[in-house]
Design an enzyme around this catalytic site. Structure first.
Site, PDB file in Angstrom:
ATOM      1  N   ALA A   1     -62.404  27.077  44.839  1.00  0.00           N
ATOM      2  CA  ALA A   1     -62.092  25.659  44.676  1.00  0.00           C
ATOM      3  C   ALA A   1     -61.000  25.528  43.629  1.00  0.00           C
ATOM      4  O   ALA A   1     -60.969  26.266  42.643  1.00  0.00           O
ATOM      5  CB  ALA A   1     -63.333  24.873  44.252  1.00  0.00           C
TER       6      ALA A   1
ATOM      7  N   LYS B   1     -59.728  19.128  49.056  1.00  0.00           N
ATOM      8  CA  LYS B   1     -60.662  18.786  47.991  1.00  0.00           C
ATOM      9  C   LYS B   1     -60.157  17.547  47.268  1.00  0.00           C
ATOM     10  O   LYS B   1     -59.048  17.537  46.729  1.00  0.00           O
ATOM     11  CB  LYS B   1     -60.796  19.942  46.998  1.00  0.00           C
TER      12      LYS B   1
END
Length: 496
Positions: A51, A79
């Site tokens: 991430a 994201k």
């Protein structure tokens, strides 16, 4: 080394850190510096940093990468923020959403108007005014720069991706740019007996790889920065109590949500990172409070799909090298330090260190002034990120375990204590120069974890009650109307 032009950079270690460094160095310095990367296929990588945060967009653009190809090759997804579940109290959640919240005002952030609105009886959530949050929870996305027909900022985003595939993608890029890859395990490090500078890496095959400057991307082992030149490690475990992670991939759920989940457990927290082909899962926990068996039970009891591999246990110690650059060795990635992945900063710290190295790159010899400035900037960056992560633990309101009670009761660095007290009393929060996290990021975590300001800035009184009500309603209407026009996240990912 004082009069020697730096012509040969040797990078030890592949993985995400090594190949990010190699790719950026080749793009910027490839015409003047020979870059060699040494790695062994026998040595695995940690590879759980899947991430990212929005600056990764700048990194990929600096390399000239095509976003569609990048997402396809890494099985990536979008994201829009991190959903924190159970961090304030069990059952409650909030999001650290990227991008703007509400409307920017000169000298006074939007949340002051929201605080006044709430004190007058308004029941709106702070996140009603976040375009990123509303798009995330409604599973929509499009890279819009502005809200249509306004000057309000659009969506800010980052990526989830398979870290191993990203490293392979960057390896192809770097080798096309002239980076030489050498396969092999290091058996010896030869140093100059007088200066202590590293001169070459000797591989098990007997091959010696010489260099003028060495980038240590060897992970937690820190083969060069620790073993060869002896840079001390400063532990921050007194503020960041977790020291182990258990990671396992699983089958994806029905949807691919455009945000990371951070789910608090009794003695740590769990991540869920949705990719196109699977979900990355892990549990970060304190070995003083939980055994590996207890962590396994908690993690496997909350997977979104069937596990696809056996779990890996990753011990770690939070902290950093006091000198991330020592002699002619520069450490990047896990070799330079580790801040747990709560705010997805691991890959960014590689990016920022590689960028900093380019800016401080030595020409005729390695000079102490350049090394000192590199280390100063590195230390300040790490300390500010450290404070932001500590905030999540300190500001919890859970009383359901010894772990969380100890976190709430622990003393914190003065720099964080002062920031929390200022916000709690006045609503004011200030971003330090070059701080990675914006004022809006600090506001979201503090408000989300129950630190609601007792007061607001007097500028917010410049609107009448009616004007304030109109402002809040119009912003909500604009955001909801914009989100309704966005395509589903999966539709964006399936574009050709």
């Amino acid at each position: 080394m004082q009069n020697t032009i730096i012509k040969n950079l040797v990078i030890l270690g592949g993985g995400t850190a090594g190949w990010m460094t190699a790719a950026l160095m080749a793009k910027v310095l490839g015409k003047t510096v020979q870059i060699t990367l040494v790695e062994s296929e026998q040595i695995g990588t940690v590879g759980v940093g899947e991430a990212t945060i929005p600056p990764i967009i700048n990194f990929n653009q600096a390399l000239g990468l095509d976003e569609k190809e990048f997402l396809r090759e890494t099985n990536g997804s979008i994201k829009l923020g991190i959903q924190f579940e159970g961090w304030s109290q069990p059952g409650e959640s909030y999001m650290h959403a990227f991008g703007n919240v509400g409307k920017n005002f000169p000298f006074c952030d939007f949340h002051h108007f929201w605080v006044r609105h709430c004190q007058q009886g308004g029941r709106d959530s702070y996140w009603d005014y976040s375009l990123n949050y509303q798009a995330a929870v409604q599973n929509t996305f499009s890279p819009i720069a502005k809200i249509p027909n306004t000057n309000l900022p659009g969506i800010s985003y980052a990526y989830h991706f398979d870290a191993g595939l990203y490293a392979k993608f960057l390896r192809r890029y770097a080798e096309e740019k002239g980076v030489k890859r050498v396969e092999g395990k290091v058996s010896d490090v030869r140093k100059n007996p007088e200066s202590g500078f590293v001169e070459s890496l000797v591989l098990e095959s007997g091959q010696a790889v010489t260099g003028d400057l060495f980038a240590d991307c060897s992970g937690f082992i820190g083969l060069l920065i620790d073993k060869a030149v002896g840079s001390e490690y400063e532990s921050w475990s007194q503020w960041l109590p977790c020291d182990r992670a258990m990671a396992v991939p699983s089958a994806s759920g029905e949807r691919i949500p455009p945000y990371t989940r951070s789910i608090a457990h009794a003695c740590g927290w769990q991540w869920q990172i949705p990719l196109q082909h699977r979900t990355g899962n892990g549990l970060v926990y304190s070995s003083s409070h939980w055994s590996d068996e207890q962590a396994h039970e908690a993690l496997f009891g909350n997977l979104p799909g069937e596990p696809l591999a056996e779990p890996r246990i990753i011990p770690f110690k939070t902290g950093h090298r006091r000198e991330q650059w020592k002699k002619n060795v520069v450490s990047l990635g896990l070799a330079s330090g580790f801040l747990e992945p709560l705010e997805s900063t691991s890959i960014h710290l590689v990016q920022s260190a590689a960028t900093r190295l380019i800016k401080c790159f030595p020409h005729r010899g390695i000079r102490g002034e350049e090394v000192a400035e590199f280390n100063r900037q590195s230390r300040v960056e790490m300390e500010r990120i450290r404070d932001f992560i500590i905030l999540h633990y300190k500001a919890n309101q859970r009383r359901d375990s010894d772990f969380w009670r100890a976190c709430e009761d622990m003393p914190v660095p003065d720099s964080l204590k002062e920031k929390m007290e200022l916000f709690r009393s006045s609503g004011k929060v200030f971003r330090d120069f070059d701080d990675l996290f914006t004022e809006v990021a600090w506001q979201q975590v503090m408000i989300g974890q129950g630190i609601v300001p007792a007061d607001y800035h007097g500028i917010a009184d410049g609107l009448t009650d009616g004007q304030l009500a109109d402002l809040m309603q119009s912003l909500k209407t604009l955001i909801q109307g914009t989100v309704k026009q966005l395509p589903p996240h999966e539709a964006f990912l399936s574009r050709k």
